[in-house]
Enzyme design. Structure first.
Site, PDB file in Angstrom:
ATOM      1  N   ARG A 133      51.634   1.212  13.035  1.00  0.00           N
ATOM      2  CA  ARG A 133      49.854   0.885  13.061  1.00  0.00           C
ATOM      3  C   ARG A 133      49.723  -0.337  11.798  1.00  0.00           C
ATOM      4  O   ARG A 133      49.103  -2.144  12.657  1.00  0.00           O
ATOM      5  CB  ARG A 133      49.122   1.342  12.387  1.00  0.00           C
ATOM      6  N   TYR A 153      45.914   2.329  21.073  1.00  0.00           N
ATOM      7  CA  TYR A 153      46.792   3.183  20.779  1.00  0.00           C
ATOM      8  C   TYR A 153      47.072   3.411  19.093  1.00  0.00           C
ATOM      9  O   TYR A 153      46.446   2.086  19.218  1.00  0.00           O
ATOM     10  CB  TYR A 153      48.003   3.074  21.442  1.00  0.00           C
ATOM     11  N   GLU A 154      47.692   4.143  18.959  1.00  0.00           N
ATOM     12  CA  GLU A 154      47.995   4.221  17.984  1.00  0.00           C
ATOM     13  C   GLU A 154      46.750   4.594  16.731  1.00  0.00           C
ATOM     14  O   GLU A 154      46.512   4.174  15.689  1.00  0.00           O
ATOM     15  CB  GLU A 154      48.575   3.019  16.862  1.00  0.00           C
ATOM     16  N   GLY A 155      45.679   5.714  17.500  1.00  0.00           N
ATOM     17  CA  GLY A 155      44.829   5.557  16.104  1.00  0.00           C
ATOM     18  C   GLY A 155      43.799   4.987  16.716  1.00  0.00           C
ATOM     19  O   GLY A 155      43.593   3.378  16.658  1.00  0.00           O
ATOM     20  N   MET A 213      57.649   8.678  19.471  1.00  0.00           N
ATOM     21  CA  MET A 213      56.839   9.334  19.215  1.00  0.00           C
ATOM     22  C   MET A 213      56.386  10.330  19.681  1.00  0.00           C
ATOM     23  O   MET A 213      55.258   9.848  20.473  1.00  0.00           O
ATOM     24  CB  MET A 213      56.241   8.722  17.939  1.00  0.00           C
TER      25      MET A 213
END
Length: 603
Positions: A309, A455-457, A166
């Site tokens: 997430r 990570y991932e927000g 990604m």
């Protein structure tokens, strides 16, 4: 130095009794023939793979790390044993577990996929980073690609023959994806006045950073999913489109042709997950294809991001479980000092006692166990809701389940990763000086788990997403959750043995409703006041969900065939609802005092 033990009995108890997944499956045509016994056997096989294949590679892989070479556009060698383990995983059909049978998947529930990934991560977080994005890539390609691209790439992704990445982050664009500069130039521009068609060929140019598995030696090809801008695209996120860019381009027969201009310029030297190749990627007129419609890249990528997430939430649970196992094993064997009191069954002794008998250690260990039990119930419930949101024949049920998944996703990602890292840190303390030593494994969990909060927000971004978009903007989602929580309290009304747990949850429900009122008032005064307490709001919701999970677990403890295990689950639920929940009042208090100004930093 303890061996990783897959939590198979705990997962079976959660699946069959606490969340009663088989009853949900009977309502879903895709899973109507699945029963608890079959699910337990699937997880037993996955647990053996985790314990026997992945766990032995964990420590050595952390010490060896990945090795990068500039040859051939930048290549990465993963730690010894990683490629063979991946091939065994593929041969076992595990990547296809929760994928659609029409494209080569096994068609099993997302819940089982989540349970499997807890065990994989618990055994070896770094290795599991490589398949961690695979299901999200499958969802994105399945939903957006043309039939030709689906036929070429989807079966390879489903089987795990090809891994996926990604590509979002750029040096100047971390969490603010609107700042992305990577560009995509159509090979054949569309006719004037028309937009580029789905599947159109493009050439991608740009730099991406922090790309997990950007290069590796585990799969024959890598499918990069890349966010970039087409010519004339508007600024901000509305101008982003999604593209499929393979490492190896197909030849005329659909096999490997030439190497694409997707270069790995290096790998990061990180605090943890050393066996995961976190790559710097450079696309230099790399060939690819548009996925979906121009300007719809972020919505397409969110199919992958939301999956990621939830995968990261499983990392939090896995770290908590692994750290708890190591702490318990050490505390039971390590003898030091005399405990002020002893268990009734303890033999008379004049020597030192196991540190697990000392009150300070008991409190830490009980807290770790209780949090692990509650977190597993929570992710199990999210797994059931995810399956219902995708598979339930009733549209209203799909909508309701989808609303709850949307609300719970940021909570699970942020709250569970926070528990996982802080729990690992507490577990390290149980081992004392030995916890600081690499050979005992706990310091690796502390290092590995910290990234999950970023990570991932980042967890702070998850809190903003929860409060602003999922709670205040769409209050029906929180209303649906409160309804579930109240139903659990009501179901315990005629159970005197659950009075303490039910009262604890009722207090959290009252505080949650009150918090909603205060947040709405804060928003009326300006967004600043809301965002200043967003982290507290998310943590408060997370602890409320743990309280719900403990009540639910205690109410079903007698379903366990082993009376001693049932008693342990009741004790952990009681400990969680008293000792642990008593410490959460400060968060609710801060939500009520949103009027306090947040000072500016003096730079």
């Amino acid at each position: 130095m303890s061996r990783y033990t897959p939590p198979l009995d705990d997962w079976r108890f959660v699946i069959e009794h606490v969340i009663d997944a088989p009853a949900s499956w009977r309502d879903l045509p895709a899973f109507a023939d699945l029963d608890g016994e079959t699910a337990a056997e699937v997880l037993a096989q996955a647990g053996r793979f985790a314990a026997d294949v992945l766990a032995p590679l964990n420590g050595p892989g952390d010490r060896q790390g990945c090795r990068w070479s500039a040859d051939g556009g930048g290549t990465v060698r993963t730690p010894d044993g990683y490629p063979a383990a991946w091939q065994a995983f593929v041969d076992g059909g595990w990547p296809a577990l929760a994928c659609d049978p029409e494209v080569g998947g096994q068609g099993l529930p997302q819940l089982l996929n989540a349970a499997m990934f807890e065990m994989l991560i618990g055994a070896n977080h770094a290795w599991t980073m490589y398949p961690g994005l695979l299901h999200g890539a499958y969802e994105a390609i399945k939903a957006t690609a043309t039939p030709e691209l689906r036929a070429r790439y989807l079966p390879k992704v489903v089987s795990g023959e090809w891994l996926a990445t990604m590509n979002l982050t750029e040096p100047q664009a971390g969490s603010d994806l609107g700042l992305i500069r990577s560009r995509a130039e159509p090979v054949e521009p569309p006719p004037e006045g028309q937009q580029l068609a789905n599947g159109a060929a493009v050439r991608i140019t740009g730099h991406k950073i922090f790309i997990s598995g950007g290069d590796q030696d585990m799969s024959a090809n890598i499918v990069h999913l890349v966010l970039a801008r087409l010519p004339g695209a508007p600024a901000g996120t509305r101008g982003l489109s999604l593209f499929l860019v393979p490492k190896w381009l197909p030849d005329e027969h659909g096999g490997h042709g030439r190497r694409n201009a997707a270069h790995c310029d290096g790998i990061e030297h990180k605090m943890g997950i050393h066996g995961s190749a976190t790559s710097q990627m450079r696309f230099e007129q790399a060939e690819g294809w548009l996925l979906g419609q121009p300007g719809a890249g972020l919505s397409a990528m969110f199919l992958m991001m939301n999956s990621a997430r939830l995968h990261v939430a499983m990392q939090g649970l896995a770290h908590l479980e692994s750290a708890t196992q190591k702490a318990l094993a050490y505390a039971r064997e390590r003898v030091q000092l005399r405990a002020p009191t002893r268990p009734d069954e303890a033999a008379a002794s004049t020597g030192a006692d196991p540190i697990a008998w000392h009150p300070a250690m008991r409190r830490i260990l009980l807290g770790l166990q209780a949090q692990t039990e509650g977190a597993r119930v929570l992710v199990g419930w999210i797994g059931v809701l995810l399956d219902e949101s995708e598979q339930h024949p009733d549209a209203d049920r799909r909508q309701r389940a989808g609303d709850l998944v949307a609300l719970l996703t940021p909570v699970a990602k942020a709250f569970l990763t926070d528990l996982g890292h802080r729990g690992a840190d507490e577990a390290l303390g149980v081992l004392g000086g030995y916890g600081y030593v690499h050979e005992y494994g706990i310091e690796q969990i502390v290092r590995d788990s910290r990234i999950a909060m970023i990570y991932e927000g980042t967890n702070e971004i998850q809190a903003i997403d929860l409060v602003m978009r999922k709670w205040l903007d769409t209050p029906r989602r929180m209303d649906a959750l409160i309804e579930v929580l109240r139903a659990e309290v009501a179901s315990a009304a005629d159970r005197p043995d659950l009075a303490v747990e039910a009262a604890a949850l009722q207090r959290q429900i009252d505080a949650l409703v009150d918090a909603g009122t205060h947040l709405q008032a804060a928003r009326a005064q300006g967004v600043d006041a809301v965002l200043a307490v967003a982290d507290d709001a998310l943590a408060a919701v997370g602890w409320t969900l743990l309280c719900w999970a403990w009540l639910r677990s205690a109410s079903r403890a007698d379903c366990h065939a082993d009376a001693a295990v049932a008693q342990r689950k009741r004790e952990l639920a009681r400990f969680g609802c008293t000792w642990l929940m008593d410490g959460q009042s400060a968060r609710w208090s801060r939500l009520q005092q949103w009027q306090r100004p947040l000072p500016w930093l003096r730079c």
